[in-house]
Design a protein around this motif. Structure first.
Motif, PDB file in Angstrom:
ATOM      1  N   ASP A 185      -2.447  -3.333   1.195  1.00 31.73           N
ATOM      2  CA  ASP A 185      -2.147  -4.521   1.993  1.00 31.73           C
ATOM      3  C   ASP A 185      -0.892  -5.231   1.507  1.00 31.73           C
ATOM      4  OD1 ASP A 185      -4.335  -4.199   3.690  1.00 31.73           O
ATOM      5  OD2 ASP A 185      -5.680  -5.235   2.296  1.00 31.73           O
ATOM      6  N   ASP A 186      -0.110  -4.561   0.679  1.00 31.85           N
ATOM      7  CA  ASP A 186       1.099  -5.166   0.138  1.00 31.85           C
ATOM      8  C   ASP A 186       2.210  -5.215   1.183  1.00 31.85           C
ATOM      9  OD1 ASP A 186       0.026  -5.497  -2.442  1.00 31.85           O
ATOM     10  OD2 ASP A 186       0.575  -3.454  -2.997  1.00 31.85           O
ATOM     11  N   ASP A 187       3.069  -6.233   1.062  1.00 33.56           N
ATOM     12  CA  ASP A 187       4.322  -6.210   1.800  1.00 33.56           C
ATOM     13  C   ASP A 187       5.153  -5.046   1.263  1.00 33.56           C
ATOM     14  OD1 ASP A 187       3.397  -8.564   2.895  1.00 33.56           O
ATOM     15  OD2 ASP A 187       4.763  -9.857   1.770  1.00 33.56           O
ATOM     16  N   PHE A 188       6.070  -4.533   2.103  1.00 37.09           N
ATOM     17  CA  PHE A 188       6.900  -3.440   1.613  1.00 37.09           C
ATOM     18  C   PHE A 188       8.240  -3.394   2.332  1.00 37.09           C
ATOM     19  CE2 PHE A 188       4.591  -1.648   5.171  1.00 37.09           C
ATOM     20  CZ  PHE A 188       5.454  -0.735   5.772  1.00 37.09           C
ATOM     21  N   VAL A 189       9.220  -2.862   1.629  1.00 37.76           N
ATOM     22  CA  VAL A 189      10.520  -2.564   2.215  1.00 37.76           C
ATOM     23  C   VAL A 189      10.594  -1.063   2.427  1.00 37.76           C
ATOM     24  CG1 VAL A 189      11.592  -2.500  -0.093  1.00 37.76           C
ATOM     25  CG2 VAL A 189      13.031  -2.680   1.935  1.00 37.76           C
TER      26      VAL A 189
END
Length: 356
Positions: free
Chosen positions: A98-102
């Motif tokens: 559920d992490d934000d990611f680039v």
């Protein structure tokens, strides 16, 4: 925040180089283009990186290792086939959690890094943050359509009739909101899961998608012309460094001669870089030329070109705007008969200056 780096794909536009080498590892100023992206990710304060790999996975693994050389912790994510950018997100679902990611395309080159973009995303946290830039011919890219207030209203992947000249740069930031959208995607007419469809799905779902138009330099290094242009730009910003041996030679401007390299009885006009173990003798190297390690440039002239590891160029006049592959040998033909003798791999391109 994590990073998802795409390092699969066949690299068809760089053939025949990519028949035997990953396109993300083709060097710019003697450093693989992929490394510039990994450095930009580390500079932005991101340490956990998933690298999506395909057929060239062993080569990518050898080059990057566990990521510690970049201050990163790398996890490799195998992709059975290059089925689209959104497909890479799909197979990385468990890793990303559920992490934000680039998401960073490993063959893209972006001047200035991504630190400012990442910081803005962390502060504002839209569902997605995309970067756009203007190009002369947008038909080969994902094309964005904005309203009069600059808000994203549509995206189309490689359209025959583009609605604007604004295209997606190969850097995207997402929250976990993108995952259910990706899970419901169906393949496009190209047979791929398109990231442009995923972003459009976020817009249609009422999620906030921010678009930033970058004025900085960006290139997709998937073809020779753009690769040479990126090489030129990087060389322009390099400082000279002379740690090799230079004898009876003239060096003009910013020239780097790496340890173990030898330059004898030659003229080198920078910006240019000569890799470790390379010998340049009785030759001229012109501006914007990168020669990798363990090459031989003997009695030849070379300008605005990239030469890869182990290549040998002997007795050849005036090579320019060229990409010379690993272990390639370029020599003159015998004078009789007056004919070109070529041994070329599939998808090679040759331009011959013929004299009457």
């Amino acid at each position: 925040m994590k990073a998802l780096v795409l390092a699969g794909g066949a690299g068809t536009r760089l053939r025949p180089i990519t028949h035997t080498s990953a396109k993300q590892l083709v060097p710019v100023a003697n450093k693989p283009v992929l490394f510039y992206g990994l450095e930009a990710i580390a500079e932005a304060g991101i340490t956990d990186v998933g690298i999506v790999v395909g057929d060239t996975a062993p080569e990518i693994r050898r080059a990057v290792g566990d990521g510690s050389a970049f201050g990163l912790k790398v996890t490799y994510l195998p992709q059975a086939a290059p089925l689209g950018l959104a497909h890479a997100v799909l197979i990385a679902r468990e890793y990303l959690g559920d992490d934000d990611f680039v998401m960073y395309l490993g063959d893209n080159f972006l001047i200035g890094g991504i630190t400012d973009l990442v910081e803005r995303f962390r502060e504002e946290r839209p569902a997605a943050q995309i970067m756009l830039t203007k190009v002369a011919d947008p038909r080969a890219f994902g094309v964005a359509e904005l309203d009069t207030e600059g808000r994203l209203i549509g995206l189309e992947e490689k359209p025959e009739h583009p609605k604007s000249d604004l295209v997606l740069v190969g850097v995207f930031l997402f929250t976990a909101a993108v995952h259910p959208i990706v899970a419901d995607l169906t393949p496009s007419r190209r047979g791929e899961l398109e990231i442009s469809d995923a972003i459009t799905g976020l817009v249609d779902a009422g999620c906030r998608v921010e678009a930033t138009i970058t004025e900085g330099f960006w290139k997709d290094t998937g073809n020779v012309t753009d690769m040479l242009e990126v090489n030129r730009l990087v060389l322009e910003g390099m400082e000279p460094e002379l740690t090799g041996v230079v004898r009876d030679s003239e060096l003009i401007g910013r020239v780097t001669v790496a340890p173990g390299a030898v330059v004898r009885n030659s003229r080198v006009v920078g910006p240019a870089i000569i890799g470790p173990g390379t010998v340049v003798e009785d030759s001229y190297l012109g501006p914007f030329t990168s020669v990798a390690e363990n090459c031989q440039i003997i009695d030849s002239e070379l300008e605005y070109s990239v030469v890869l590891r182990g290549a040998a160029i002997r007795g050849v006049r005036r090579i320019e705007a060229s990409l010379i592959g690993h272990e390639v040998e370029v020599t003159p033909a015998t004078r009789s008969p007056r004919a070109h003798r070529l041994v070329l791999g599939d998808h090679s391109k040759v331009q011959i200056c013929a004299y009457s």
